[in-house]
Design a protein around this motif. Sequence first.
Motif: not given
Length: 107
Positions: A29-35, A64-75
């Motif tokens: 998340t910290r590496a995302e553009p715009g974070n 952020h909320v549509t990114g793969e790492h976010f979806r993985t974390a939420m799952a």
Amino acid sequence: MIFIAVKWRIRPEHADTWLEEVADFTAATRAEPGNLFFDWSRSVDDPTEYVLLEAFQDGAAEAHVTGEHFRTAMATLGSKVAERPKIINFQVEGTEWSRLGELQMDD
């Protein structure tokens, strides 16, 4: 910016290792553009409660909320939390923290 605060109540058996368990999610998340920031704090009153403060430039939160790492974390994190996290989010002017002007300090 979009400012988000999330209270996470963690199951006791995961509380002491929580920051390790979310390390990949945090780094991605910290590496995302715009974070702008993505910072965890542990409660001094309740060792099973963590607060996540995060902010994104306008328009970056959706990525952020549509990114793969976010979806993985939420799952995967749901089995480690004691209850559904509580969230506050709102739009704030600017892109960084302001200074607390009311505090008197020696220069």
